[in-house]
Every structure is written in C-alpha cells, then in structure tokens.
Design an enzyme around this catalytic site. Structure first.
Site, PDB file in Angstrom:
ATOM      1  N   LYS A 158      12.228  11.192  11.461  1.00 26.15           N
ATOM      2  CA  LYS A 158      11.664  10.139  12.314  1.00 26.15           C
ATOM      3  C   LYS A 158      11.946  10.448  13.768  1.00 26.15           C
ATOM      4  CE  LYS A 158      12.214   5.782   9.860  1.00 26.15           C
ATOM      5  NZ  LYS A 158      12.877   4.485   9.868  1.00 26.15           N
ATOM      6  N   GLY A 164       4.877   2.854  15.795  1.00 23.94           N
ATOM      7  CA  GLY A 164       3.515   2.955  15.264  1.00 23.94           C
ATOM      8  C   GLY A 164       3.353   4.050  14.221  1.00 23.94           C
ATOM      9  N   HIS A 208       9.107  -3.485   2.700  1.00 28.93           N
ATOM     10  CA  HIS A 208       9.443  -3.757   4.094  1.00 28.93           C
ATOM     11  C   HIS A 208       9.614  -5.269   4.196  1.00 28.93           C
ATOM     12  CE1 HIS A 208       8.696  -3.334   8.612  1.00 28.93           C
ATOM     13  NE2 HIS A 208       8.749  -4.626   8.395  1.00 28.93           N
ATOM     14  N   GLU A 275      14.111  -5.599  11.040  1.00 29.58           N
ATOM     15  CA  GLU A 275      13.349  -5.022   9.932  1.00 29.58           C
ATOM     16  C   GLU A 275      14.286  -4.311   8.962  1.00 29.58           C
ATOM     17  OE1 GLU A 275       9.064  -4.180  12.080  1.00 29.58           O
ATOM     18  OE2 GLU A 275      10.354  -2.457  11.686  1.00 29.58           O
ATOM     19  N   ARG A 292      11.089  -8.791  20.495  1.00 32.57           N
ATOM     20  CA  ARG A 292       9.908  -9.521  20.992  1.00 32.57           C
ATOM     21  C   ARG A 292       9.339 -10.343  19.859  1.00 32.57           C
ATOM     22  NH1 ARG A 292       6.325  -6.664  17.990  1.00 32.57           N
ATOM     23  NH2 ARG A 292       6.821  -4.482  17.728  1.00 32.57           N
TER      24      ARG A 292
HETATM   25  P1  ADP Z   1       7.686   2.721  13.462  1.00 33.38           P
HETATM   26  O1  ADP Z   1       8.632   2.215  14.513  1.00 33.38           O
HETATM   27  O2  ADP Z   1       7.032   4.034  13.831  1.00 33.38           O
HETATM   28  O3  ADP Z   1       6.722   1.683  12.982  1.00 33.38           O
HETATM   29  P2  ADP Z   1       9.620   2.277  11.326  1.00 33.38           P
HETATM   30  O4  ADP Z   1      10.949   2.897  11.400  1.00 33.38           O
HETATM   31  O5  ADP Z   1       9.491   0.822  11.676  1.00 33.38           O
HETATM   32  O6  ADP Z   1       8.592   3.134  12.217  1.00 33.38           O
HETATM   33  O7  ADP Z   1       9.019   2.512   9.878  1.00 33.38           O
HETATM   34  C1  ADP Z   1       7.674   2.187   9.575  1.00 33.38           C
HETATM   35  C2  ADP Z   1       7.464   2.209   8.072  1.00 33.38           C
HETATM   36  O8  ADP Z   1       7.805   3.485   7.520  1.00 33.38           O
HETATM   37  C3  ADP Z   1       8.305   1.218   7.287  1.00 33.38           C
HETATM   38  O9  ADP Z   1       7.756  -0.062   7.258  1.00 33.38           O
HETATM   39  C4  ADP Z   1       8.332   1.873   5.913  1.00 33.38           C
HETATM   40  O10 ADP Z   1       7.122   1.638   5.226  1.00 33.38           O
HETATM   41  C5  ADP Z   1       8.382   3.351   6.230  1.00 33.38           C
HETATM   42  N1  ADP Z   1       9.797   3.855   6.254  1.00 33.38           N
HETATM   43  C6  ADP Z   1      10.612   3.931   7.313  1.00 33.38           C
HETATM   44  N2  ADP Z   1      11.823   4.444   6.968  1.00 33.38           N
HETATM   45  C7  ADP Z   1      11.766   4.719   5.652  1.00 33.38           C
HETATM   46  C8  ADP Z   1      12.685   5.297   4.680  1.00 33.38           C
HETATM   47  N3  ADP Z   1      13.906   5.698   5.026  1.00 33.38           N
HETATM   48  N4  ADP Z   1      12.262   5.409   3.408  1.00 33.38           N
HETATM   49  C9  ADP Z   1      11.017   5.026   3.048  1.00 33.38           C
HETATM   50  N5  ADP Z   1      10.115   4.503   3.891  1.00 33.38           N
HETATM   51  C10 ADP Z   1      10.468   4.349   5.174  1.00 33.38           C
END
Ligand code: ADP
Length: 667
Positions: A158, A164, A208, A275, A292
């Site tokens: 990540k 997004g 989520h 989240e 926010r």
């Molecule tokens: P962004 O900030 O780019 O939206 P997030 O960290 O909020 O990214 O993650 C977005 C989505 O990605 C989550 O809602 C979930 O569906 C998936 N996700 C994130 N981390 C994980 C993980 N460790 N394992 C499985 N799915 C994940």
C-alpha cells in the site's frame, strides 16, 4: 453559533451542508469555478463567490482564493465537505491564521492521520489492533520482501500517501513480489509524488466496517454505531449500509470503544471515521481514520435520527455533543447507493454527458436523494462523476433493501451512461439479500450481477424482443409518439396491418441476436431467437409491460436510454438495443483498435518500451480521467510501434494513443 458559513466544496455535499445551515438560521456562502456558474449549490446559497477556472487545482484547491472569499463575505466559519481541502492541514492552519473557524479537527489530528504509516505507528502505540505488517521508513526492496516472506503470503502493498485505492497491489507469492512492488511504487509516484510503501497481511475475505465517532472540546466522545462498506469496486465503495449486518452488541461496543481510543490518541475533535477490516473470525484491525465527514454519513443519520452536519457545526462553535452514548438510540436499517455516471460494462470507467432527462424517485421518510445536479447539467471531466446518493430507510434490512430496489427502479436518467442497473442488479442479487458480504463480493458474484448467465439470456431475450416490438407499435399508433429521441419517428416500415412477421437484430448481453417475431391475431407472439422458440402474450401501457410466458405472468418497466432500452424485471434489469443495419453499427464494443483514449484525461505512465512485443491483454499505458485510473491493454498479441503521448500529456477522448501492429495468427 456562527451567523455565516462558507462551504469550500461543490455538488451534493455543498447542497447538503447548505440545507442544514439554512435550517439552523445560518447564512451560507458558496464558492464556484467557471464550470459551476449555474450549479445547484450556487443557486441554493445566499451568496456565491467565483474562485477560478474549472480545474479543481485552479479553483476548489486554491487555499488563498477560498480564504479570500470568506474574508470578503464575512464568513466566520468554513465547512470543507469531503475531498478537496477537507484533509489538508495547511488549509486548516490558514483558516486559523485568518481568524476563521475550520469545521473539522485540529491541524495536528489531520497531520497525524495524513500518512498511513505514521497513523499506524500512533495507533499501534495507543493499543489499537493493526493488521500485521511492516510500516517502517527503510524502503530497501530486499527488506520489504523479507518482511513479506516473514508474515506469509498473500500480502498487500500500500502507498503510505495513498487514497482512492491507488498504489495498492496484492502479492500472492514471493516470486511476484518484485514486479508488484515496482508497479505499486510507479503508480504511487505518479499519483502522490511519493513511492513509500507499507506491507500488510492481505486478508482474503474481510468486511470493511467503519465506526462514526464524534468528539467535542469538553472531553466528551461518542460512537454512532457502524457502517458496512464491504461492497466495493476498484477498492471503492458503491453501496453502504448501517448497521452492519450480524453485528452483536458486544462487537459494536468493542469496535466503538476502540474507535474512540483511536480518536483520543490524536486529541480528536468533530466528526471522524475509523475504518476497520473485520475478519471472518470476528477480529478487527485498524485501517485508517478519515478526519472529515464521509460520503456515506447519511446511513448513520437515518438510523440515529441525527443530523451530523448540525453536530459538526455545534461542536465547531464550542457546544457540547448533543447526545451522550447512553442517550443514542438506533432504529431500523439504512442503505446508500452511489449513483455515478460510469460504465459498469467498461471496468466502471467514468463517463461524461449532459443529464438530458433526470427524474429521481420521490422523496419520503423512507427515501432521500442527496444530489447537486439538475436536469440539463453536465457531468464534466473536471470533477467526480457522482450524480446522487440514494438513501433509503426502513424498520428492517429486508424492507430497506426492498425500498432500495424500488427506488433504483424508479430512478430515471437520460443523456449519460449510469451505474443504475448495475446497482439494481446488485441490490436484488440473492447473496446480497442474504448479507453474505465481504470486500470481494462484486468480483465473486460478477456473473450474477452483470447478468451474464445463460439462463438470464434465455429468459430476457424474448422479453426484450417483445418489449421492442410493442414499443414500436406504441410509437407508431396515432398520437403515440411523444418521444423526441425516438428512432422510430423516422418513418420505419412499421404498419399494424401488414403481415405480422418481423425480423430485427437485438444487442443484448454483449452479443447480437437475430430475432424473428410472428404476431398472431390473438395477440400472442411467437418469438424465435438464439435457437429457441417462445410464445408470449403481452401489452405495453405507457412504460408498464405486462407479459405472460409459459403460464407465468409478470410486470416490468421499460425505460428508454440514450442508446437503447432498459427493461426492469422483478429480479434484475436487462439492457438492450436494436442493431440497425443501415447505421453500420457493429457490436457496440467501441469498435476500432481499443487503443484510443476512452475520454479526456492525462497520461499517467507508459508501461512498455516502444518496439516491445506483448501478449494480448498486457497493460500498455495508464490514463487518469476524473480522478480514476484506466489501463489501456493490448487487444491481441503484437508489437507496440510507437507511443504518441508521454507521461503527463493531456489527451482528448478518442485520440489514438499508440501505434500497434497485431501479430499474425500462428506466426
Ligand atoms: P484507500 O485509502 O486507498 O481507500 P484503504 O487502506 O482505505 O485504501 O483500503 C481500501 C480497501 O482496500 C479496503 O476497504 C479493503 O477493501 C481493501 N484492503 C485494505 N487493506 C486490506 C488488507 N490488509 N487486506 C485485505 N483488504 C484490504
């Protein structure tokens, strides 16, 4: 309380904030770009200030212009909405420096949550459970890989600066690691100017689930239950609901208290969302905190009976929270569906267009439509392609879902492609009704949601053929045609008294089907298509189609779309159109090489070298349009001769992006 509020945003969220401000007797100031001169939020506000050209970075993202607008109109507070400057610490600081109240958390809290790695560091130290992973500063690829090997595959890379869903890659084995790291870093650099990565254990079937928290300046904090946002496409939410199905009182309390603990760790104020990923075994892990209001906040409002924008304004004005944890009552179930101008059949790519016809469902205590557009407005390349949020409420999940399906069916939009029937198919899919939710839902059930199944085709094709025939007859009848778009007004050879055999070609389920219909005197129709014979009876009154097929009577609604029809059946929607031989129309797949820009946008990266030989489907180039990335792939195996654009170039929709020579078969 403030007497005047500036809203540093546009679209539905600006309109939604204006409604609450007006109810509270607060005067409102809108800001607008060139593209938004006649926008609904400008019409609704008491005053409006022009802040620059259409591109957001020259208007909605220019801190000085917004501050100036507030100072010149005497606004005492600024609500940033979501997106744009809402999580920009520099903007919050600029507000404070100019004696304007920022309706949001303190600058320090925004900064603390700005980087995913730093946020995890803080939360880990505060005892908030984290997904096992590495979020250190050392970015040596060998170290990152060693960390991944240690936690075991699959892992998720990540971008720490990410958002997004960008800069994220799943890695399923050690062999894939290098390539995935390079791709994620490249995407992250292009999108955020920062390639720092964190590595996390990838949960294969999580939900989520996020908790709405609120804190005031008097040491009070409260959690307003949770929202389940598991149903996602491109890692982005499409349908959200509250409460989360299957939530127990114990788990709610545990997640709620953990969320408050997270908020306290950064001395939080105002509305925030924590989240979590909720695993199958009931364990939950902190993912990130959004400092926010969230897009999906209305579902929380529907089940709590509270107005969260009002809460934000009260807290910002120094009041205490309107309720305590013990006073908060949850009632019923709510869904939100995000209605977008996008094409689900084309990887959810945003589309532009004019909303030539717009008829949302009627609002009621059960149905709420949050929107910022009116009929005639344009969905442009400059902003998010969201048209509206459709929110429904009822006593139980089952009944709320029924409301959602009905409201989606009643929603009519003409002039642009939308995701409405995708949403309808999703809302009416049996596994969704059974709340079998996780973040892989759409992928796993795509055949069901996209109606790609053979039995759907068998059932829908004769109905579509009959609907088309009856529609033509309705239009041909004296005084029947009031539809200015009707292709049948061109004087087709259609006559009621001619021998009643009709041949045409229907495009349905991504294929063309020759259809023949024989109309008998007794108003039954013999339909021959796709190697089958069906006898149907039916009639069309206005847009209501009543059909009887093999002893089964059903009703459906027939809606015109820009390029064809949608037939809304009890268990899904079916899209079809007639392929007219004289127009030279083919399969509707966009024709051409597929190597043209699908819309106006920017080239983000070229993924292969000119001269490279590639297999079919190899990603060649990434474009960004309307804040979303779209990958252009090789249509077949061949050689990329030349790119016509470089990273960073602006391209017009339809422009050829590269020269490609297809490989001869068998060579
Ligand atoms: P962004 O900030 O780019 O939206 P997030 O960290 O909020 O990214 O993650 C977005 C989505 O990605 C989550 O809602 C979930 O569906 C998936 N996700 C994130 N981390 C994980 C993980 N460790 N394992 C499985 N799915 C994940």
């Amino acid at each position: 309380m403030f007497t005047k509020l500036l809203i540093a945003n546009r679209g539905e969220i600006a309109c939604r904030i204006i409604h609450t401000a007006r109810r509270l007797g607060i005067a409102t100031v809108a800001v607008y770009s060139d593209a938004d001169r006649n926008a609904l939020h400008v019409q609704l506000a008491d005053e409006a200030v022009h802040i620059g050209p259409a591109p957001a970075r020259e208007s909605y993202l220019v801190i000085e212009h917004i501050i100036e607008a507030a100072l010149s109109t005497g606004a005492e507070a600024i609500h940033p909405g979501y997106g744009f400057l809402s999580e920009n610490a520099g903007f919050a600081r600029a507000c404070a420096d100019n004696g304007i109240c920022f309706v949001g958390p303190p600058t320090g809290a925004i900064e603390a949550m700005g980087s995913k790695s730093a946020a995890k560091e803080i939360m880990g130290a505060a005892g908030v459970p984290l997904v096992p992973g590495y979020h250190g500063a050392d970015q040596d690829p060998a170290l990152l890989q060693a960390e991944a090997d240690k936690m075991g595959y699959p892992v998720l890379l990540k971008a720490t600066a990410g958002g997004g869903g960008k800069g994220m890659r799943q890695v399923w084995s050690a062999e894939e690691f290098d390539a995935a790291l390079a791709a994620a870093q490249r995407e992250s650099s292009a999108s955020f100017g920062d390639a720092t990565m964190l590595v996390e254990k990838y949960l294969t079937k999580p939900r989520h689930v996020e908790v709405q928290v609120f804190c005031d300046n008097h040491g009070n904090g409260i959690y307003l239950a949770e929202r389940d946002c598991s149903v996602q496409r491109r890692h982005q939410k499409v349908i959200e609901e509250a409460p989360a199905p299957g939530m127990t009182a114990e788990l709610r309390e545990a997640m709620g208290n953990t969320a408050l603990q997270a908020a306290q760790a950064i001395d939080y104020r105002g509305a925030g969302t924590v989240e979590f990923l909720l695993d199958e075994d009931g364990s939950f892990y902190f993912m990130e905190m959004n400092t926010r209001l969230q897009v999906e906040h209305p579902v929380t409002e529907m089940i709590t009976g509270q107005d969260l924008v009002e809460w934000q304004l009260r807290v910002a004005a120094g009041e205490t929270l309107p309720l305590t944890q013990a006073q908060l009552v949850l009632r019923g179930h709510a869904f939100e569906a995000r209605v977008y101008a996008e094409d689900p059949d084309n990887d959810f790519l945003p589309v532009t267009g004019t909303l030539a016809y717009l008829r949302p469902p009627a609002e009621s205590p059960h149905v709420r439509v949050d929107t910022g557009v009116q009929q005639g407005d344009e969905i442009s390349v400059y902003y998010d392609p969201m048209i509206a949020k459709l929110i429904v409420w009822d006593e139980s999940r089952e009944r709320a879902l029924q409301r959602l399906a009905t409201a989606l069916m009643d929603y009519r939009i003409g002039g642009t492609v939308t995701n409405l029937d995708f949403l309808y198919n999703l809302a009416t899919a049996a596994p969704f009704q059974r709340a079998e939710l996780d973040t892989g839902f759409i992928e796993r059930h795509s055949a069901l949601i996209f109606h790609e199944r053979e039995q759907d085709l068998e059932r829908e094709l004769p109905l579509a053929a009959l609907a088309l025939l009856l529609y033509r007859q309705q239009q041909a009848a004296p005084g029947g045609s009031t539809d200015p778009w009707s292709p049948w007004n061109s004087g087709s050879a259609w006559r009621l008294n001619e021998p009643h055999a009709h041949e045409f070609v229907l495009h349905c389920h991504q294929q063309d089907f020759p259809v023949s219909v024989i109309q008998h005197q007794d108003a039954s129709y013999h339909i021959r298509s796709n190697g089958r014979d069906d006898i149907l009876r039916g009639q069309l009154d206005g847009d209501l189609l009543q059909v009887e097929h093999a002893g089964h009577r059903q009703r459906a609604t027939l809606a015109r779309t820009e390029d064809g029809f949608t037939l809304y059946l009890a268990d899904g929607a079916c899209h079809f159109r007639e392929v007219r031989p004289d127009t030279g129309e083919t399969d509707g797949s966009g024709a051409g090489s597929g190597l043209a820009a699908p819309m106006n946008g920017t080239v983000v990266t070229l993924l292969v070298e000119p001269g490279a030989r590639v297999d079919a489907k190899t990603p060649l180039l990434v474009m960004e349009a309307m804040k979303m990335e779209h990958t252009i792939r090789a249509p077949v195996a061949g050689v990329v001769e030349q790119f016509f654009f470089a990273a960073g170039d602006l391209v017009d929709g339809g422009a050829e992006l590269l020269a490609f020579s297809a490989e001869e078969e068998g060579s």
